[in-house]
Enzyme design. Structure first.
Site, PDB file in Angstrom:
ATOM      1  N   GLY A 209       3.851  12.575   1.781  1.00 60.53           N
ATOM      2  CA  GLY A 209       3.893  11.738   0.804  1.00 60.53           C
ATOM      3  C   GLY A 209       4.431   9.997   2.094  1.00 60.53           C
ATOM      4  O   GLY A 209       4.050  10.406   3.562  1.00 60.53           O
ATOM      5  N   LYS A 210       4.971   9.201   1.292  1.00 63.63           N
ATOM      6  CA  LYS A 210       4.497   7.765   1.680  1.00 63.63           C
ATOM      7  C   LYS A 210       6.092   7.276   1.854  1.00 63.63           C
ATOM      8  O   LYS A 210       6.725   7.596  -0.031  1.00 63.63           O
ATOM      9  CB  LYS A 210       3.517   7.153   1.756  1.00 63.63           C
ATOM     10  CG  LYS A 210       3.918   5.276   2.687  1.00 63.63           C
ATOM     11  CD  LYS A 210       2.480   4.881   2.918  1.00 63.63           C
ATOM     12  CE  LYS A 210       2.325   3.218   3.022  1.00 63.63           C
ATOM     13  NZ  LYS A 210       1.439   2.511   3.143  1.00 63.63           N
ATOM     14  N   GLY A 211       6.969   6.509   2.385  1.00 60.40           N
ATOM     15  CA  GLY A 211       7.870   6.526   1.633  1.00 60.40           C
ATOM     16  C   GLY A 211       9.013   4.213   2.377  1.00 60.40           C
ATOM     17  O   GLY A 211       7.282   4.580   2.730  1.00 60.40           O
ATOM     18  N   GLY A 212       9.495   4.229   2.249  1.00 57.05           N
ATOM     19  CA  GLY A 212       9.958   2.710   2.538  1.00 57.05           C
ATOM     20  C   GLY A 212       9.748   2.412   4.023  1.00 57.05           C
ATOM     21  O   GLY A 212       9.840   1.543   4.154  1.00 57.05           O
TER      22      GLY A 212
ATOM     23  N   ASP B  64      21.464   5.077   0.959  1.00 56.40           N
ATOM     24  CA  ASP B  64      20.806   5.851   0.588  1.00 56.40           C
ATOM     25  C   ASP B  64      20.573   6.711   0.214  1.00 56.40           C
ATOM     26  O   ASP B  64      19.782   7.976  -0.061  1.00 56.40           O
ATOM     27  CB  ASP B  64      19.613   5.553   0.929  1.00 56.40           C
ATOM     28  CG  ASP B  64      18.306   4.974   0.436  1.00 56.40           C
ATOM     29  OD1 ASP B  64      18.542   4.419  -0.839  1.00 56.40           O
ATOM     30  OD2 ASP B  64      17.488   4.704   0.786  1.00 56.40           O
TER      31      ASP B  64
END
EC number: 2.7.11.1
Length: 658
Positions: A341-344, A460
């Site tokens: 996956g890809k996050g901030g 967060d």
């Protein structure tokens, strides 16, 4: 009543600062004060010198209505390590002064507070609690190991040998120059006009009931309305390191319950002999020559053979977690082809460590992440030292060229957000699974806020940052936004960060994250997990439903379970589900004052504490701010199971803490 209000006012002001740095200011160091091996010291290795460390902002001590000093308490931890184990320097003192730092002060017997000219002058307006390790006949000292209360001069008006009274009332000696951590508590009662001083060792399992010194005297004539607080120490012909670990100031006369780790302070640094220095210089010269030759050879072979450059910097030596070689991670992830996956802050890849079957998740910080290095440092310095069953474990890290990598335990079931909402061909989480996930994350946050040696604010908290292991246990991850603080410091940070819908309103206004802002996000997290709905749901093109507001509205209409997804609501879980929803509304309340801390949340979820009967009235009330300034904490009214308390609308639902 005036005493209570006065105590509240000074509490609200003084509670803003503790230890060496805080939201309002810093300790301003003067003279020989500085740092030694990471510890703050008031003196260095100089003889006949003094050092001071004072808060840079004033503290109001008096009730303006009657011009009397209000009740206050001070607790600080210190250690003194002299160069001679059997003989001290001169000592140190806690000081209340009309100025920030004391100009014209002398070292030696004056402890950096007074000098020969102004010693004993009634216009000084200085109160000090001295920890004296030198017997000065001119000041009437009883020995070279005593504690004294001084007003405007070095001659103590109340003094006693250093020690404490045990539980049987027997006096026990303590050495001020042992080099071990000691604790001093100073309590002043406005009502009784009494100043008590207690010396104790944090290693003891109990706090002394009887003070070492007790002075029955009104301090109002000596303390001005606005004063500065700080510390001072001095050396003479004998040198010593005066260490300051932490300090706390509160309104009222209650002794704070402080649970700190007990460090071992470095001894006084030994001077090297002449022979040692000659050998050292010769050895360094030889090592330098060898290093130059080795460097030249290394550069030669590097340019010919080395393709991967990994720089090991000083900060990486102190981080703690294991450093992986880039080639090792490249092989483990099959060239970073197994994208999870890809996050901030970058992409996450799956991998298997060479030589084992251990699966890992590797986060690669993106090139275009402006704060990549800052977040990388925050994450490895924080989560790398944390150990809890409900936190994602950081195995290590890697730095390759300008890219940053973090290596975690692999969580086979992915992130929680994939399981919360109804999707076709996907099995729904049962209520028991949802409730366990909520308790798992509550336990992790309680550990971060209250149980570790330092306070960690996650900043967060959301389902996407909660990972599920193979046994469906929840683990809190993504510490890229985490912030670390020493216990006792005011845990605030000045950069607004996090996911928008989970950001507390006071964080948007002030830009300062606290444990309370984490509690706010956790409250929304509870609602999202319990209801099986998103925080914001769009029903029509012009109609948006805010989950927290809708849950409160359902509660007001008499059926809070109406907010829950049908598949969850119809399970045999009504009482438990209702408890979690009410607690979620409470934790995500707009007013900071009525949010419980995470230790109370864990107890409520575990059934050890119960919510008050009139909680809905408290949540709906509009004057929460007024309650927090004039009333006692409501959490004290929370009762054990089987004895439900009722709260009035004049009590805030929180306890003042970190």
């Amino acid at each position: 009543m005036s005493r209570t209000i006065g105590s509240r006012v000074i509490f609200l002001i003084l509670a803003l600062f503790c230890c060496t740095e805080n939201s309002r200011g810093k300790l301003v160091m003067q003279g020989s004060a500085g740092f030694f091996k990471g510890y703050r010291t008031l003196t260095s290795t100089k003889k006949h010198a003094y050092g001071q460390a004072f808060e840079d902002e004033i503290v109001p001590f008096k009730n303006s209505a009657n011009d009397t000093v209000t009740s206050f308490s001070v607790t600080f931890f210190f250690a003194i390590a002299p160069e001679d184990k059997h003989k001290g320097a001169h000592g140190m003192a806690f000081v209340i002064s009309p100025t920030r730092g004391i100009t014209g002060a002398s070292a030696d017997q004056y402890l950096g507070i007074f000098n020969k000219a102004n010693n004993g002058d009634s216009s000084n307006h200085v109160i000090a609690v001295e920890l004296d390790i030198n017997k000065d006949e001119e000041f009437g000292d009883i020995n070279d190991n005593h504690v004294g209360i001084n007003i405007n001069g070095m001659r103590s008006i109340k003094f006693a040998p250093a020690g404490y009274y045990d539980q049987e009332g027997q006096f026990k000696d303590l050495s001020l120059i042992s080099g071990s951590l000691l604790r001093v508590t100073i309590l002043y009662s406005q009502m009784e006009k009494q100043l008590n001083v207690t010396l104790s060792s944090p290693e003891e399992a109990y706090y002394p009931n009887k003070p070492l010194l007790s002075l029955n005297q009104d301090l109002s004539p000596y303390i001005l309305e606005n004063m500065y607080v700080g510390f001072s120490a001095s050396t003479g012909s004998v040198r010593a390191m005066h260490y300051m670990l932490s300090w706390f100031v509160h309104g009222g006369v209650d002794v704070p319950n402080l649970d700190l780790g007990i460090p071992t302070f470095p001894p006084y640094p030994k001077e090297k002999s002449l022979v040692y220095r000659i050998v050292l210089v010769t050895s360094l010269a030889l090592v330098l020559f060898v290093a130059l030759v080795a460097s030249a050879l290394s550069i030669f072979f590097y340019r010919r053979h080395k393709k991967v450059k990994e720089v090991l910097e000083e900060w990486e030596i102190q981080c703690g977690p294991h450093r992986f070689a880039y080639k090792e991670l490249f092989k483990a992830t099959k060239g970073f082809k197994q994208l999870l996956g890809k996050g901030g802050f970058g992409q996450v890849f799956k991998g298997t460590l060479p030589g084992s079957d251990a699966e890992i998740a590797v986060k690669r910080i993106s090139h275009d992440s402006k704060q990549g290095m800052q977040e990388f440092l925050a994450e490895i310095s924080t989560i790398g030292r944390l150990r809890h069953q409900n936190l994602v474990r950081l195995q290590g890290y890697c730095r390759y060229k300008e890219e940053l990598y973090l290596v975690y335990d692999f969580m086979p079931n992915g992130s929680l957000d994939k399981y919360l909402y109804h999707r076709a061909n996907q099995e729904q989480l049962t209520w028991n699974q949802r409730f366990k996930i909520i308790k798992d994350i509550a336990s992790a946050l309680c550990y971060l806020h209250h149980e570790w040696v330092q306070v960690v604010i996650h900043r967060d908290i959301k389902p996407a940052n909660v990972l599920i292991d193979h046994q469906m246990n929840a683990r809190l991850g993504d510490f890229g936004l985490a912030k670390l603080y020493d216990q006792g410091y005011d845990p605030q940070t000045s950069r607004v960060a996090g996911t928008f819908w989970y950001i507390a309103p006071e964080l948007i206004r002030s830009g300062r994250a606290t444990t309370g802002t984490d509690v706010y996000a956790f409250g929304l997290f509870m609602l999202e997990v319990s209801c099986g709905r998103r925080l914001i749901e769009r029903r029509t093109a012009s109609d948006e439903v805010v989950l927290a507001e809708w849950t409160l509205k359902c509660w007001e209409n008499g059926d809070i379970l109406e907010a829950v997804n049908d598949g969850i609501r119809h399970e045999d879980n009504r009482e438990q589900l209702e408890l979690v929803l009410k607690l979620g509304v409470l934790c995500s309340h707009q007013a900071v004052a009525i949010r419980p801390d995470m230790s109370k949340v864990v107890q409520i979820l575990g059934g050890d504490l119960q919510l008050p009967d009139n909680l809905l009235d408290i949540v709906k009330a509009e004057k929460v701010r007024m309650w927090s300034e004039t009333s006692e904490s409501v959490l004290g009214v929370l009762t054990s199971q089987g004895s439900i308390g009722t709260l009035t609308l004049t009590e805030p639902f929180t306890s003042r803490g970190r």
